[in-house]
Write a protein that holds these residues in place. Structure first.
Motif, PDB file in Angstrom:
ATOM      1  N   SER A 173       7.813   8.364  -6.782  1.00  0.00           N
ATOM      2  CA  SER A 173       8.618   8.960  -5.714  1.00  0.00           C
ATOM      3  C   SER A 173       9.326   7.908  -4.873  1.00  0.00           C
ATOM      4  O   SER A 173      10.273   8.225  -4.155  1.00  0.00           O
ATOM      5  N   ASP A 191       0.906   6.317   8.056  1.00  0.00           N
ATOM      6  CA  ASP A 191      -0.052   6.576   6.981  1.00  0.00           C
ATOM      7  C   ASP A 191       0.723   6.963   5.718  1.00  0.00           C
ATOM      8  O   ASP A 191       1.609   7.826   5.777  1.00  0.00           O
ATOM      9  N   PRO A 192       0.408   6.342   4.580  1.00  0.00           N
ATOM     10  CA  PRO A 192       1.119   6.688   3.340  1.00  0.00           C
ATOM     11  C   PRO A 192       1.044   8.177   2.979  1.00  0.00           C
ATOM     12  O   PRO A 192       1.985   8.727   2.431  1.00  0.00           O
ATOM     13  N   VAL A 193      -0.053   8.823   3.316  1.00  0.00           N
ATOM     14  CA  VAL A 193      -0.182  10.259   3.036  1.00  0.00           C
ATOM     15  C   VAL A 193       0.864  11.033   3.836  1.00  0.00           C
ATOM     16  O   VAL A 193       1.496  11.962   3.325  1.00  0.00           O
ATOM     17  N   TRP A 194       1.070  10.643   5.097  1.00  0.00           N
ATOM     18  CA  TRP A 194       2.077  11.287   5.938  1.00  0.00           C
ATOM     19  C   TRP A 194       3.468  11.096   5.342  1.00  0.00           C
ATOM     20  O   TRP A 194       4.270  12.029   5.308  1.00  0.00           O
ATOM     21  N   ARG A 240       0.842  -1.208   0.000  1.00  0.00           N
ATOM     22  CA  ARG A 240       0.000   0.000   0.000  1.00  0.00           C
ATOM     23  C   ARG A 240       0.875   1.256   0.000  1.00  0.00           C
ATOM     24  O   ARG A 240       0.644   2.195  -0.763  1.00  0.00           O
ATOM     25  N   LEU A 241       1.909   1.258   0.846  1.00  0.00           N
ATOM     26  CA  LEU A 241       2.820   2.401   0.896  1.00  0.00           C
ATOM     27  C   LEU A 241       3.535   2.575  -0.433  1.00  0.00           C
ATOM     28  O   LEU A 241       3.617   3.675  -0.966  1.00  0.00           O
ATOM     29  N   ARG A 257       1.200   3.918  -3.134  1.00  0.00           N
ATOM     30  CA  ARG A 257       0.827   5.309  -2.858  1.00  0.00           C
ATOM     31  C   ARG A 257       1.958   6.281  -3.206  1.00  0.00           C
ATOM     32  O   ARG A 257       1.716   7.394  -3.663  1.00  0.00           O
ATOM     33  N   LEU A 258       3.202   5.841  -2.986  1.00  0.00           N
ATOM     34  CA  LEU A 258       4.348   6.698  -3.291  1.00  0.00           C
ATOM     35  C   LEU A 258       4.579   6.857  -4.787  1.00  0.00           C
ATOM     36  O   LEU A 258       5.141   7.853  -5.230  1.00  0.00           O
ATOM     37  N   CYS A 268       4.212  10.599   2.211  1.00  0.00           N
ATOM     38  CA  CYS A 268       4.292  11.454   1.020  1.00  0.00           C
ATOM     39  C   CYS A 268       4.582  12.900   1.401  1.00  0.00           C
ATOM     40  O   CYS A 268       5.387  13.568   0.735  1.00  0.00           O
ATOM     41  N   ARG A 269       3.956  13.374   2.476  1.00  0.00           N
ATOM     42  CA  ARG A 269       4.199  14.752   2.928  1.00  0.00           C
ATOM     43  C   ARG A 269       5.642  14.909   3.418  1.00  0.00           C
ATOM     44  O   ARG A 269       6.281  15.921   3.156  1.00  0.00           O
ATOM     45  N   GLN A 270       6.148  13.921   4.134  1.00  0.00           N
ATOM     46  CA  GLN A 270       7.528  13.968   4.612  1.00  0.00           C
ATOM     47  C   GLN A 270       8.503  13.980   3.431  1.00  0.00           C
ATOM     48  O   GLN A 270       9.495  14.695   3.437  1.00  0.00           O
TER      49      GLN A 270
END
Length: 145
Positions: A90, A133-136, A82-83, A86-87, A138-140
């Motif tokens: 990137s 969380d994959p969104v977190w 999943r991670l 989602r990335l 991505c933000r990092q």
């Protein structure tokens, strides 16, 4: 390396058996669809989906030098998949450590997770985060670019 291919190989073998049963039962279209589904599952769980793994010690050294994120993962882990998905592209900007292929990576994960090999374990700026969380992530990744 063989350990990484066990789960995808099992998917292909099981898919072949299921498809053969459907084909012998007179349903070639169903057999083809089942085989395609199992081959796709094998592909998603194969090491080919993830960028080339780096050794834990090398990833830690490089991360200390350039600040890139380190992800500890293992094949077959749905949260790792999943991670990774989602990335997207990137994911190449991170260091990926396969804990099944690298004993140092497995030891590093156990050290921060109370003895458990819980993945994905993501290390950002030297701080470990277990199954973030994959969104977190991505933000990092965006903020470190």
């Amino acid at each position: 390396m063989t350990r990484s291919w066990k789960l995808p190989g099992l998917f292909v073998v099981c898919g072949s058996v299921v498809a053969a049963g459907a084909a012998l039962g007179g349903s070639p279209a169903v057999a083809a669809a089942e085989l395609v589904a199992f081959v796709l599952l094998a592909g998603l769980h194969s090491p080919l989906v993830f960028p080339r793994p780096t050794g834990a010690l090398e990833a830690q050294r490089r991360s200390a030098a350039d600040g890139r994120i380190v992800v500890y993962w293992r094949p077959g882990c749905r949260y790792c998949l999943r991670l990774r998905l989602r990335l997207g592209r990137s994911a190449r900007r991170l260091y990926w450590v396969d804990i099944w292929r690298d004993p140092d990576g497995a030891a590093a994960v156990r050290a921060v997770n109370g003895g458990d090999e819980t993945v994905p374990t993501v290390v950002v700026a030297g701080r470990p985060h277990t199954n973030p969380d994959p969104v977190w992530v991505c933000r990092q990744l965006a903020s470190s670019a």
